[in-house]
Scaffold this motif. Sequence first.
Motif, PDB file in Angstrom:
ATOM      1  N   GLY A 107       0.920  -1.133   0.132  1.00 52.77           N
ATOM      2  CA  GLY A 107      -0.012   0.130   0.129  1.00 52.77           C
ATOM      3  C   GLY A 107       0.866   1.206   0.000  1.00 52.77           C
ATOM      4  N   TYR A 108       2.137   1.140   0.680  1.00 51.73           N
ATOM      5  CA  TYR A 108       2.743   2.422   0.832  1.00 51.73           C
ATOM      6  C   TYR A 108       3.543   2.746  -0.411  1.00 51.73           C
ATOM      7  CZ  TYR A 108       6.852  -0.823   2.379  1.00 51.73           C
ATOM      8  OH  TYR A 108       7.301  -1.832   2.442  1.00 51.73           O
ATOM      9  N   THR A 109       4.033   1.631  -1.203  1.00 53.30           N
ATOM     10  CA  THR A 109       4.655   1.855  -2.304  1.00 53.30           C
ATOM     11  C   THR A 109       3.763   2.463  -3.520  1.00 53.30           C
ATOM     12  OG1 THR A 109       4.448  -0.415  -3.195  1.00 53.30           O
ATOM     13  CG2 THR A 109       6.701   0.349  -1.937  1.00 53.30           C
ATOM     14  N   ASP A 110       2.431   2.066  -3.331  1.00 52.07           N
ATOM     15  CA  ASP A 110       1.339   2.265  -4.350  1.00 52.07           C
ATOM     16  C   ASP A 110       1.305   3.763  -4.126  1.00 52.07           C
ATOM     17  OD1 ASP A 110       1.074  -0.275  -5.357  1.00 52.07           O
ATOM     18  OD2 ASP A 110      -0.810  -0.661  -4.333  1.00 52.07           O
ATOM     19  N   GLU A 111       1.166   4.143  -2.812  1.00 51.00           N
ATOM     20  CA  GLU A 111       1.022   5.553  -2.596  1.00 51.00           C
ATOM     21  C   GLU A 111       2.045   6.435  -2.810  1.00 51.00           C
ATOM     22  OE1 GLU A 111      -1.170   7.388   1.175  1.00 51.00           O
ATOM     23  OE2 GLU A 111       0.875   7.555   1.700  1.00 51.00           O
ATOM     24  N   GLU A 112       3.243   5.861  -2.596  1.00 49.71           N
ATOM     25  CA  GLU A 112       4.429   6.799  -3.024  1.00 49.71           C
ATOM     26  C   GLU A 112       4.523   6.790  -4.808  1.00 49.71           C
ATOM     27  OE1 GLU A 112       7.123   5.598   0.842  1.00 49.71           O
ATOM     28  OE2 GLU A 112       7.106   4.372  -1.103  1.00 49.71           O
ATOM     29  N   GLU A 113       3.687   6.187  -5.464  1.00 51.80           N
ATOM     30  CA  GLU A 113       3.986   6.286  -6.921  1.00 51.80           C
ATOM     31  C   GLU A 113       2.773   7.082  -7.225  1.00 51.80           C
ATOM     32  OE1 GLU A 113       4.170   3.692 -10.764  1.00 51.80           O
ATOM     33  OE2 GLU A 113       3.290   2.725  -9.259  1.00 51.80           O
ATOM     34  N   ARG A 114       1.456   6.829  -6.461  1.00 50.50           N
ATOM     35  CA  ARG A 114       0.120   7.667  -6.977  1.00 50.50           C
ATOM     36  C   ARG A 114       0.247   9.289  -6.590  1.00 50.50           C
ATOM     37  NH1 ARG A 114      -2.475   4.878  -4.120  1.00 50.50           N
ATOM     38  NH2 ARG A 114      -3.018   6.269  -2.454  1.00 50.50           N
ATOM     39  N   LYS A 115       0.699   9.189  -5.418  1.00 48.98           N
ATOM     40  CA  LYS A 115       0.725  10.594  -4.627  1.00 48.98           C
ATOM     41  C   LYS A 115       2.018  11.514  -5.010  1.00 48.98           C
ATOM     42  CE  LYS A 115      -0.517  12.519  -0.186  1.00 48.98           C
ATOM     43  NZ  LYS A 115      -0.952  12.518   1.245  1.00 48.98           N
ATOM     44  N   TYR A 116       3.208  10.803  -4.893  1.00 49.38           N
ATOM     45  CA  TYR A 116       4.252  11.370  -5.075  1.00 49.38           C
ATOM     46  C   TYR A 116       5.038  11.118  -6.523  1.00 49.38           C
ATOM     47  CZ  TYR A 116       3.491  12.531  -0.282  1.00 49.38           C
ATOM     48  OH  TYR A 116       2.716  12.763   0.753  1.00 49.38           O
ATOM     49  N   GLY A 117       4.906  10.044  -7.302  1.00 52.43           N
ATOM     50  CA  GLY A 117       5.578   9.702  -8.440  1.00 52.43           C
ATOM     51  C   GLY A 117       6.938   9.521  -8.285  1.00 52.43           C
ATOM     52  N   ILE A 118       7.410   8.806  -7.006  1.00 49.12           N
ATOM     53  CA  ILE A 118       8.907   8.673  -6.767  1.00 49.12           C
ATOM     54  C   ILE A 118       9.036   7.000  -6.383  1.00 49.12           C
ATOM     55  CG2 ILE A 118       8.618   8.826  -4.260  1.00 49.12           C
ATOM     56  CD1 ILE A 118      11.273  10.616  -4.387  1.00 49.12           C
TER      57      ILE A 118
END
Length: 345
Positions: A276-287
């Motif tokens: 969930g956290y790597t998904d968010e780091e892609e979706r929200k921050y694109g990093i």
Amino acid sequence: MRILIDINHPAHVHYFRNFARLMGEQGHSILFVSRNKEMEHALLNLYGITFVNRGKGRNGKVGKFLYMIYADMKLIQVCQQFKPDLFLNFLHPYPSQVARLLGKPSLVFSDTEHAGLHHKLTVPFATKVYTPSCYRLDLGEKHVRFNGYMELAYLHPNYFTPDPSIYEILGIKPHEKYVIVRFVSWAAAHDFGHTGMSLENKRKAIKAISKYGRVFITSEAKLPDDLEPYRIRIPINKMHDAIFYSTLLFGESATMASEAAVLGTPSVFIDNDGRGYTDEEERKYGIVFNFTESEQDQQRAIEKAEAILACKDMKYKFKQIREKLLAECIDTTELMMSEVLKYAK
């Protein structure tokens, strides 16, 4: 308070070491109990943390079940002397099971949704389970979500300052491009059924990435002879400095992908389950850029790594993303302290 912290993976040392130091400075008694996997004991010794050894653990489902019985008995033995008021750990069953047996609170942190066996053996016995707000599962009334990531318990600027001497340690020039590649062993309980990248694609990735800069591999498993020269050889406490100054992190470790994200370094992460956290780091921050272990996605992951490395001035862009991430997330160690102190007598 007397707090027992149980360590089951090297990352757990980082999760709780600042908490232990700050609570110790306030007069609380902390005892670490640690499995001897990879480098847990080396890390604990490095940070001057006294601990009780509970053995190396076992592989395979039967071996892990037998080890659970042993670990529970070992913790009961330790508790007879230490007499903890509270148990603290990252998701694994032994401390929560023993805490329930002794009638003590057990606070558990987790960010790994697909650790199904550990959920079944831990959550029923825990008092509270804390996860990042992006956690995919609902763990019921015990579940407490927080706006942040586990990696901010030790890589938040309150605790981490990058050391540029890592360039000299790596044997490269300041600001020279380099990439850290991470391969895992897939031996953890939540990794059953995973294979990761094929050896052929690992070689292909190293060849492609090498066109843009130096490559340093960190691997849990033995490397083939042709990849062994790429193995990174630095002190274990310098890996986060290496990640901070690297141009890209590429590999199979969710923890290292997220470490890179909170340090402002882009990462390409390969795993069928994702987090969930790597998904968010892609979706929200694109990093972070997430890919599965399929052959097609392995090829796409390599192509994505090349695309990132070919971009100009992208280092500045991702460090700006880090500032945004830090402004929107909490200090996870501060959360730990405030939650634990609710149980102080």
